[in-house]
Scaffold this active site. Structure first.
Site, PDB file in Angstrom:
ATOM      1  N   ASP A 182       0.877  -1.255   0.001  1.00 57.07           N
ATOM      2  CA  ASP A 182      -0.005   0.204  -0.081  1.00 57.07           C
ATOM      3  C   ASP A 182       0.818   1.313   0.152  1.00 57.07           C
ATOM      4  OD1 ASP A 182       0.702  -1.271   2.566  1.00 57.07           O
ATOM      5  OD2 ASP A 182      -0.649  -0.075   3.648  1.00 57.07           O
ATOM      6  N   GLU A 203      13.542   1.350   5.802  1.00 61.34           N
ATOM      7  CA  GLU A 203      12.101   0.440   5.396  1.00 61.34           C
ATOM      8  C   GLU A 203      12.299   0.100   3.935  1.00 61.34           C
ATOM      9  OE1 GLU A 203       8.961   2.834   5.186  1.00 61.34           O
ATOM     10  OE2 GLU A 203       7.488   1.225   5.641  1.00 61.34           O
TER      11      GLU A 203
END
Ligand SMILES: *[C@@H]1O[C@H](CO)[C@@H](O)[C@H](O)[C@H]1NC(C)=O
Ligand SMILES: *[C@@H]1O[C@H](CO)[C@@H](O)[C@H](O)[C@H]1NC(C)=O
Ligand SMILES: *[C@@H]1O[C@H](CO)[C@@H](O)[C@H](O)[C@H]1NC(C)=O
Ligand SMILES: *[C@@H]1O[C@H](CO)[C@@H](O)[C@H](O)[C@H]1NC(C)=O
Length: 611
Positions: free
Chosen positions: A337, A535
């Protein structure tokens, strides 16, 4: 039956008999921890959902945008029970004529909610070891030091729930679990489902077997209480899961520890999760049953509430807005997402923005591949337990999924698997890293390996995937969304590299090794410049880290560290940092040297980095 088949059947039969004998001895020796998995069932109290998942309080507070990150509010602790808080809220709204100012809402929140993240204490894993054996496999001294630093970071990412969470779960959005966890880091202060697969593999390489098993037990426990594993450890994720990697976590644990009994005892729960995905996510395409991402809640994502309300403004009716929320939450279930991968516009292409998300109408390659894998692993565990009938049942389920993947998702023309568009009844010929995921879990006929290898390598060449110095991007489309170009993510890098390795042809193995080593070196370059693990990274820049999406870049970072630790163990004897940068782009030695000096200085100041 051919002679080979008879031989195969005989071998299977013997293996099953053998494992039956073994299983019997094992089962007589059920350990306490394994026992607790199956017996420790209580029903989860979702009463904090009326505050954190939906309703007028959530709407009013989130639309006031009190905090830069929408996730902050839903992670704050309640000061009174949900019922009292809602009564106070009704009175508050009535007293303000239902139109409180932003400052008044802030006062209400200050009076009724405590700080975010107070439900978790920092926890130092008790099984942490200073020098896990994988370090001995790493020859380059700088890389070995980095491996030690990463091993140290596990101690910073350990969290344990306060006792009060177990006693009074209604005051918190966190879902209580029995064992401590390793979290991703940054804004992600709770555990996440698919992240944990790579974290657990990293922990196993770091010899932290108890921490890894504790995390897996938490997930097994959640399936028993909730029926499936939510996206992450918060009640507001209750309508969506994530790519189902629990069975693969159990398999990793068993591969490392040889504790077959752990898998055997988990079988009921693993089957339950498998059936949940089959029952609640099935779609039909070309006469085959496959699965797609889904969500079963209503309303905007609680943790990104105002963002979702804003994108929904281009829809006229409540029903259309609700559909839009579902598409967004289903994309969240995929873990990707967001991405152009989920867009279908009126022309049937992927050009658009979040209002074009049609996740529920896209058959995703990796979800089907993972379910195939789950069925195979469940069959394998049943075989270990000597349950021949159950083994056959799950082998048959696996074969069915494999045939459906071949019939609907394999695309001869593209030479790869492709997502399938159910609205326009056609394959989606856009590169996404997940297109190659069947290689990772071997969801194809192994006898076709040569042919598939030739096709897939051509596909990689056609899409110029070997030209990026910072890793293989997730897609080739730049939209500003975080799962689009140029961002690169550790789990998908892992799936690509391990998939090519599994394919087994010399060409595929060569590329796999090059990509794996390039990733390690590029992550190292970023670390040496910033002292951080990210990340996501930047495909276009050796040592570059990612950006874009809904929130700032996060550091920590659980799955990134897990993948690097595994690959330091895998490639540590071969990789050396001297003189090259992984064969992709030349990096400036001068900048690197400056970087090293800066890092050494910062490190010396911080007192935690030794060259
Ligand atoms: C039974 O458990 C004990 C203690 O955990 C262990 O030492 C022993 O090897 C186990 N026996 C079998 C047959 O697995
Ligand atoms: C899954 O589907 C079944 C029936 O199709 C339904 O009863 C159940 O509530 C669903 N479970 C979840 C968690 O959505
Ligand atoms: C998304 O695209 C639609 C039309 O395709 C447009 O009306 C809308 O303004 C766009 N939204 C954003 C946030 O760009
Ligand atoms: C595997 O091979 C068999 C025999 O050739 C064939 O019937 C089947 O459709 C193939 N399955 C896949 C997934 O390619």
């Amino acid at each position: 039956m051919t002679k080979l088949n008879v031989l195969y059947a005989t071998i299977l039969c013997c293996l099953a008999l053998l494992s039956q004998v073994r299983a019997r001895t094992l089962i007589e020796n059920i350990t306490e921890s394994a026992n607790s998995i199956v017996k420790n069932i209580d029903t989860y109290d979702f009463s904090s959902c009326q505050i954190y998942c939906y309703g007028p309080l959530l709407h009013t507070v989130q639309m006031a945008k009190l905090f830069p990150d929408s996730k902050t509010f839903v992670d704050m602790k309640l000061k009174a029970s949900p019922e009292t808080t809602l009564e106070d809220f009704d009175a508050f709204m009535a007293s303000k004529n239902n139109t409180p100012t932003r400052d008044e809402i802030r006062e209400f929140v200050d009076a009724h909610f405590g700080e975010k993240g107070t439900e978790l204490d920092v926890w130092t894993p008790t099984d942490w070891v200073e020098r896990p054996g994988f370090l001995d496999l790493v020859h380059d001294p700088d890389l070995r030091q980095w491996g030690m630093d990463l091993n140290n970071i596990w101690r910073e990412l350990g969290r344990k729930m306060k006792e009060d969470v177990q006693k009074n779960p209604q005051y918190y959005s966190i879902i209580p679990v029995p064992n401590p966890v390793i979290v991703p880091g940054g804004r992600f202060i709770e555990f996440y489902y698919w992240d944990s697969y790579w974290i657990i593999r990293g922990l196993l390489h770091s010899e932290m077997t108890n921490t890894a098993r504790g995390m897996i037990e938490n997930f097994l426990n959640m399936v028993q209480r909730i029926g499936f594993i939510p996206n992450g450890g918060r009640v507001y994720y209750w309508g969506r899961s994530q790519p189902p990697l629990l069975t693969a976590m159990v398999k990793s644990y068993v591969d490392f520890t040889k504790d077959d009994l752990f898998a055997i005892n988990a079988l009921d729960v693993l089957e339950h999760e498998f059936e949940y995905f089959i029952n609640n996510h099935t779609v039909q395409a070309k006469g085959h049953n496959l699965v797609a991402y889904r969500d079963s809640s209503s309303g905007p994502r609680p943790e990104s509430y105002s963002e979702d309300v804003e994108t929904s403004e281009s829809f006229d009716t409540e029903a259309a807005k609700e559909d839009h929320y579902s598409e967004l939450k289903s994309a969240a279930e995929s873990g990707m997402d967001f991405s152009s991968r989920w867009y279908i516009n009126e022309d049937g292409t992927n050009v658009g923005n979040l209002t074009n998300a049609k996740t529920r109408s896209i058959v995703p390659v990796e979800l089907n591949a993972i379910l195939y894998w789950n069925a195979k692993m469940i069959a394998e565990f049943h075989s270990k337990a000597g349950n021949v009938e159950k083994m056959t049942e799950y082998e048959t389920k696996a074969q069915k999924i494999k045939e459906a993947i071949q019939a609907v998702l394999w695309n001869e023309e593209a030479g790869c698997w492709l997502d399938y568009d159910l609205i326009n009844d056609k394959p989606r010929n856009y590169y996404v890293s997940s297109n190659l995921s069947p290689l990772w879990v071997k969801a194809y006929n192994i006898s076709d390996s040569e042919k598939i290898s030739a096709s897939v390598l051509k596909y990689i060449e056609n899409n110029k995937l070997d030209t990026f110095p910072g890793g293989v991007p997730n897609t080739l489309y730049q939209t500003g969304e975080q799962w689009d170009f140029p961002n690169v993510w550790a789990p998908m890098q892992y799936i690509l590299v391990e998939g090519l390795d599994n394919l087994g042809t010399p060409e595929a193995k060569e590329l796999s090794q090059r990509w794996g080593q390039r990733w390690v070196k590029s992550n190292f370059e970023a670390y040496r410049e910033t002292l951080a693990m990210f990340e996501k990274y930047d495909a276009e820049k050796f040592g570059g880290h990612g950006g874009g999406g809904e929130y700032g870049v996060q550091t920590g970072f659980g799955w990134t560290n897990g993948v690097i630790i595994e690959w330091l163990a895998k490639y540590g004897r071969q990789i050396s940092l001297s003189g090259n940068t992984g064969g992709a782009a030349p990096s400036s030695r001068i900048i690197s040297l400056l970087g090293v000096t800066a890092v050494a200085l910062v490190g010396a100041l911080a007192g935690r980095f030794i060259w």
